[in-house]
Design an enzyme around this catalytic site. Structure first.
Site, PDB file in Angstrom:
ATOM      1  CG  ASP A 192      -1.834   1.193   1.304  1.00 13.60           C
ATOM      2  OD1 ASP A 192      -2.356   1.591   0.244  1.00 13.60           O
ATOM      3  OD2 ASP A 192      -2.025   1.768   2.391  1.00 13.60           O
ATOM      4  CB  SER A 193       0.156   4.818  -0.319  1.00  8.75           C
ATOM      5  OG  SER A 193      -0.896   4.902   0.625  1.00  8.75           O
ATOM      6  CB  CYS A 211      -3.342   0.286  -2.381  1.00  4.49           C
ATOM      7  SG  CYS A 211      -3.492   2.004  -2.914  1.00  4.49           S
ATOM      8  CD  GLU A 235       0.225   6.940   6.336  1.00  4.47           C
ATOM      9  OE1 GLU A 235       1.366   7.017   6.823  1.00  4.47           O
ATOM     10  OE2 GLU A 235      -0.264   5.867   5.916  1.00  4.47           O
ATOM     11  CB  CYS A 258      -9.317   4.465   1.236  1.00  2.00           C
ATOM     12  SG  CYS A 258      -7.662   4.885   1.817  1.00  2.00           S
ATOM     13  CG  HIS A 260      -4.752   4.937   4.877  1.00  2.00           C
ATOM     14  ND1 HIS A 260      -4.275   4.482   3.675  1.00  2.00           N
ATOM     15  CD2 HIS A 260      -3.678   5.456   5.540  1.00  2.00           C
ATOM     16  CE1 HIS A 260      -2.966   4.726   3.602  1.00  2.00           C
ATOM     17  NE2 HIS A 260      -2.589   5.318   4.725  1.00  2.00           N
TER      18      HIS A 260
HETATM   19  N1  DGL Z   1      -4.728   3.104   1.303  1.00  2.00           N
HETATM   20  C1  DGL Z   1      -4.807   3.475  -0.051  1.00  2.00           C
HETATM   21  C2  DGL Z   1      -6.127   3.187  -0.688  1.00  2.00           C
HETATM   22  O1  DGL Z   1      -6.705   2.189  -0.305  1.00  2.00           O
HETATM   23  C3  DGL Z   1      -4.078   4.727  -0.496  1.00  2.00           C
HETATM   24  C4  DGL Z   1      -4.389   5.978   0.213  1.00  2.00           C
HETATM   25  C5  DGL Z   1      -3.487   7.111  -0.235  1.00  2.00           C
HETATM   26  O2  DGL Z   1      -2.276   6.944  -0.204  1.00  2.00           O
HETATM   27  O3  DGL Z   1      -4.036   8.142  -0.646  1.00  2.00           O
HETATM   28  O4  DGL Z   1      -6.593   3.853  -1.570  1.00  2.00           O
END
Ligand code: DGL
Length: 244
Positions: free
Chosen positions: A7-8, A70, A143, A172, A174
């Site tokens: 993931d990011s 992600c 984050e 997402c 996150h």
């Molecule tokens: N967690 C990621 C997603 O599911 C990326 C979020 C990001 O870096 O903007 O989209």
């Protein structure tokens, strides 16, 4: 089996956590590209470049399969990545869409990054009433572990949809980190879908157990958050550059 998950940043850890909970006897190599975060506002071309680098890093760790933890990469780059790499690649959006299309939910809300919503993947593939909601402020807040204004931000994003939806997809990875805030916002009245649940049937158990975590940039917040999210001690958390 060695499973590469990327993931990011921290978001994919919510996927890793669920995988590990159900299949502890696998080897997991996690990679969070914190140096290039957030992915949610990047162009498709940039995302393809970053996701290719993520996969190539995981390939140096001899993974057998890759899970794109992600939503942004899953919704924008899946086809490209599957064509480019000769390794099984699973995304987290396809199982989510299959799950929803086989469910009784009629009115589906989706909160996700700008680029995920722009891809229109949910609108194109769901045979439901779909409400797509861009929520770009959430990833930086999560984050940085800066949630003081979260209730107001959620209200700004969700008030219009509050009485229209019967399930909200956390589109997402996150967002499960702030699940309790979202549940509180809805007074626990609607279901929330964590995209790491529908992918569970795709995996199976093996006989070795291990987790190694890499970030492209480590910070004390990242390390602390990683431990909090996974609720595990003695984690092996490394920085990619030192160990490549
Ligand atoms: N967690 C990621 C997603 O599911 C990326 C979020 C990001 O870096 O903007 O989209």
């Amino acid at each position: 089996m060695r499973i590469g998950v990327f993931d990011s940043g921290l978001g994919g850890l919510t996927v890793l956590k669920n995988l590990y909970k159900h299949y502890p006897n696998n080897e997991y190599i996690y990679y969070g590209d914190t140096l290039n975060l957030p992915y949610g506002s990047k162009s498709k071309e940039e995302l393809i470049g970053l996701a290719s680098n993520d996969i190539e890093f995981l390939l140096t760790k001899q993974v057998d399969i890759i899970i794109i933890a992600c939503g942004t990469v899953s919704s924008n780059c899946l086809e490209y990545l599957k064509n480019r790499y000769d390794i099984p690649i699973y995304d987290i959006i396809t199982p989510t869409i299959n799950y929803l299309n086989n469910s009784n939910y009629s009115n589906v809300g989706i909160i996700a990054t700008e680029r995920t919503i722009d891809s229109d993947i949910f609108k194109k593939k769901l045979i439901k009433n779909v409400y797509q909601i861009k929520t770009p402020k959430l990833v930086p807040m999560i984050e940085n572990n800066n949630l003081s204004d979260i209730d107001n931000i959620l209200d700004t994003y969700l008030s219009k949809y509050k009485n229209k939806i019967d399930i909200l997809v956390l589109g997402c990875t996150h967002y499960p980190i702030i699940k309790k805030h979202i549940n509180k916002y809805f007074n626990n009245k609607i279901d929330l879908l964590d995209m790491s649940d529908p992918i569970l049937p795709l995996l199976k158990e093996d006989n070795t157990s291990n987790i190694t975590i890499y970030f492209s940039k480590n910070s004390s917040i990242t390390i602390k958050q990683t431990k909090n999210i996974l609720e595990l001690d003695n984690l092996n958390i490394l920085e990619k550059t030192e160990y490549k």
